[in-house]
Design a protein around this motif. Structure first.
Motif, short mmCIF file in Angstrom:
data_model
loop_
_atom_site.label_atom_id
_atom_site.label_comp_id
_atom_site.label_asym_id
_atom_site.label_seq_id
_atom_site.Cartn_x
_atom_site.Cartn_y
_atom_site.Cartn_z
N ALA A 14 -21.91 22.57 -32.83
CA ALA A 14 -21.91 21.81 -34.08
C ALA A 14 -20.54 21.87 -34.72
O ALA A 14 -19.77 22.80 -34.46
CB ALA A 14 -22.96 22.43 -35.03
N PRO A 15 -20.23 20.90 -35.58
CA PRO A 15 -18.93 20.94 -36.26
C PRO A 15 -18.82 22.16 -37.19
O PRO A 15 -19.83 22.64 -37.70
CB PRO A 15 -18.92 19.66 -37.10
CG PRO A 15 -20.00 18.81 -36.55
CD PRO A 15 -21.03 19.72 -35.97
N ALA A 16 -17.60 22.64 -37.36
CA ALA A 16 -17.36 23.75 -38.30
C ALA A 16 -16.08 23.46 -39.06
O ALA A 16 -15.13 22.92 -38.50
CB ALA A 16 -17.26 25.06 -37.55
N ILE A 17 -16.07 23.80 -40.34
CA ILE A 17 -14.96 23.44 -41.21
C ILE A 17 -14.36 24.67 -41.89
O ILE A 17 -15.10 25.60 -42.26
CB ILE A 17 -15.43 22.42 -42.27
CG1 ILE A 17 -15.79 21.10 -41.57
CG2 ILE A 17 -14.36 22.16 -43.34
CD1 ILE A 17 -16.60 20.15 -42.38
N ILE A 18 -13.05 24.68 -42.03
CA ILE A 18 -12.36 25.78 -42.72
C ILE A 18 -11.18 25.17 -43.46
O ILE A 18 -10.66 24.12 -43.06
CB ILE A 18 -11.91 26.85 -41.70
CG1 ILE A 18 -11.62 28.19 -42.38
CG2 ILE A 18 -10.72 26.38 -40.87
CD1 ILE A 18 -11.52 29.35 -41.40
N VAL A 33 -13.48 21.44 -36.70
CA VAL A 33 -13.57 21.46 -35.24
C VAL A 33 -14.89 20.79 -34.87
O VAL A 33 -15.94 21.14 -35.42
CB VAL A 33 -13.55 22.90 -34.68
CG1 VAL A 33 -13.51 22.89 -33.16
CG2 VAL A 33 -12.36 23.66 -35.21
N ARG A 34 -14.82 19.82 -33.95
CA ARG A 34 -16.02 19.09 -33.55
C ARG A 34 -16.24 19.15 -32.04
O ARG A 34 -15.26 19.25 -31.29
CB ARG A 34 -15.91 17.62 -33.97
CG ARG A 34 -15.72 17.45 -35.48
CD ARG A 34 -15.76 15.99 -35.90
NE ARG A 34 -15.44 15.88 -37.32
CZ ARG A 34 -16.30 16.13 -38.31
NH1 ARG A 34 -17.53 16.49 -38.03
NH2 ARG A 34 -15.91 16.03 -39.57
N ASN A 97 -13.20 21.77 -24.38
CA ASN A 97 -13.18 20.45 -25.01
C ASN A 97 -13.55 20.55 -26.48
O ASN A 97 -14.57 21.13 -26.84
CB ASN A 97 -14.20 19.53 -24.31
CG ASN A 97 -13.96 19.47 -22.81
OD1 ASN A 97 -12.92 19.00 -22.36
ND2 ASN A 97 -14.90 19.97 -22.03
N ALA A 98 -12.70 19.98 -27.34
CA ALA A 98 -12.97 19.96 -28.77
C ALA A 98 -12.05 18.95 -29.44
O ALA A 98 -10.95 18.68 -28.95
CB ALA A 98 -12.74 21.34 -29.39
N VAL A 99 -12.52 18.40 -30.55
CA VAL A 99 -11.68 17.56 -31.39
C VAL A 99 -11.43 18.35 -32.66
O VAL A 99 -12.37 18.88 -33.27
CB VAL A 99 -12.39 16.22 -31.73
CG1 VAL A 99 -11.60 15.46 -32.79
CG2 VAL A 99 -12.55 15.37 -30.48
N VAL A 100 -10.15 18.47 -33.03
CA VAL A 100 -9.79 19.23 -34.23
C VAL A 100 -9.17 18.26 -35.23
O VAL A 100 -8.11 17.70 -34.98
CB VAL A 100 -8.77 20.34 -33.90
CG1 VAL A 100 -8.48 21.17 -35.15
CG2 VAL A 100 -9.28 21.22 -32.77
N ALA A 124 -19.81 27.79 -35.09
CA ALA A 124 -20.10 26.50 -34.47
C ALA A 124 -21.00 26.65 -33.25
O ALA A 124 -21.78 25.75 -32.93
CB ALA A 124 -18.79 25.82 -34.05
N GLY A 125 -20.93 27.80 -32.58
CA GLY A 125 -21.73 28.04 -31.38
C GLY A 125 -21.12 27.38 -30.16
O GLY A 125 -20.31 26.45 -30.28
N PHE A 126 -21.50 27.82 -28.97
CA PHE A 126 -20.90 27.33 -27.73
C PHE A 126 -21.95 26.70 -26.83
O PHE A 126 -23.08 27.17 -26.77
CB PHE A 126 -20.21 28.49 -26.99
CG PHE A 126 -19.19 29.19 -27.86
CD1 PHE A 126 -17.92 28.68 -28.01
CD2 PHE A 126 -19.53 30.35 -28.55
CE1 PHE A 126 -16.98 29.30 -28.83
CE2 PHE A 126 -18.61 30.99 -29.36
CZ PHE A 126 -17.33 30.46 -29.50
N ARG A 127 -21.55 25.64 -26.15
CA ARG A 127 -22.48 24.93 -25.27
C ARG A 127 -21.82 24.66 -23.93
O ARG A 127 -20.77 24.01 -23.87
CB ARG A 127 -22.87 23.61 -25.94
CG ARG A 127 -23.88 22.77 -25.17
CD ARG A 127 -24.39 21.63 -26.01
NE ARG A 127 -23.36 20.65 -26.35
CZ ARG A 127 -22.92 19.69 -25.54
NH1 ARG A 127 -23.38 19.60 -24.30
NH2 ARG A 127 -22.00 18.83 -25.96
N PRO A 128 -22.41 25.15 -22.83
CA PRO A 128 -21.86 24.84 -21.52
C PRO A 128 -22.03 23.36 -21.20
O PRO A 128 -23.01 22.73 -21.65
CB PRO A 128 -22.68 25.69 -20.55
CG PRO A 128 -23.89 26.11 -21.28
CD PRO A 128 -23.62 26.01 -22.75
#
Length: 299
Positions: A14-18, A33-34, A97-100, A124-128
């Protein structure tokens, strides 16, 4: 059988914001981070730029300036600086893989380490993902030298790193760290080490319009042989650990984890990027491999 992140690409759930302050501009920036599809790599997006292409995919060639930090740019000359601490967290946590999205010219410095970025990614958690993870396997040594500084990549069946620094200040002196670059070691020994600088350098940077956001909140500051931070250091050899943290991030612009040994002596961002470019310019020195590491079966 559960998929281990050791051999498949990973993104976040999931997206996470800071939000925080940029160390050089002193401007407050917001970062999100998405999740991203397999095979897309790490892509930074300058959301405050809307008159031209604002996407900056990370690559060895995208690094345009590495004097004080690692800065990347795209073909439209949209730039973004100080990506190395987040890149280090991505590398160590196996995020392929991520979009920042960032709404300013540099990432927030936060506490000067990768700690807050690791916490952000944990939230955000991690997903294979279904795509097997590609590794960059070092086949023959590659070296770069600049004065008395040097850095090298050498063949090794796992990702190892040795970093050595040498400063006249008694607060630092000669420090060495030699370790296997994996998630557990990064979390225990590397991620909380903060960036550091000398009081006279910080002053000179400020005169040049840089380091406006730098403070004892986000860096270890040394004056002569003294550490100015009221709390002192977070850990022994914090300085060399931070240099290793930087190098992990600087090498991850290659876009895949390494199977090789990095050795650096007084190496900073500029030399690390020189090493990355030297590797890319020497096709015989590396290959991309997809493999399942021989994980210990015991335990």
């Amino acid at each position: 059988m559960p998929v281990s992140h050791d051999h498949h690409e990973r993104t976040i759930v999931a997206p996470a914001i800071i939000a925080g302050v940029g160390v050089h501009t002193g401007r407050r920036v917001r970062l999100a981070v998405r999740p991203a599809p397999a095979g897309s790599g790490i892509v930074f997006v300058r959301t405050d730029v809307n008159d031209r292409d604002n996407r900056i995919p990370v690559s060895g060639e995208a690094v345009v300036d590495a004097r004080l930090n690692t800065m990347i740019a795209n073909a439209a000359d949209v730039r973004l600086s100080t990506i190395e601490h987040l890149m280090s967290a991505f590398a160590a946590l196996g995020v392929s893989n991520a979009v920042v999205e960032v709404d300013g010219p540099e990432l927030p410095i936060l506490d000067g380490s990768a700690l807050e970025f690791v916490r952000l990614l944990d939230r955000a958690g991690f997903r294979p993902q279904s795509t097997p993870q590609t590794y960059i396997e070092i086949l023959e040594p590659v070296h770069v030298v600049e004065g008395d500084k040097h850095a090298a990549l050498m063949p090794c069946d796992r990702y190892e790193m040795r970093m050595e620094i040498d400063f006249a200040s008694a607060a630092i002196g000669n420090q060495v760290i030699d370790f296997v670059v994996d998630e557990a070691t990064f979390r225990s020994d590397i991620m909380a080490a903060r960036t550091f600088g000398f009081a006279h350098e910080v002053e000179a940077l400020r005169q040049a319009g840089l380091a406006r956001g730098g403070s004892l909140e986000n860096a270890v500051v040394i004056d002569g042989d003294d550490i100015l931070n009221p709390g002192g250091l977070r850990m022994e050899r914090e300085f060399v650990r931070h240099k290793a943290l930087d190098a992990i991030g600087d090498l991850y612009v290659l876009g895949a984890p390494l199977l090789g040994r990095y050795e650096g002596y007084k190496a900073g961002h500029a030399l690390n990027n020189k090493l990355v470019r030297q590797l890319l310019a020497t096709p015989s020195a590396w290959r991309e491999v997809t493999r399942v590491p021989e994980l210990a079966q015991a335990g």
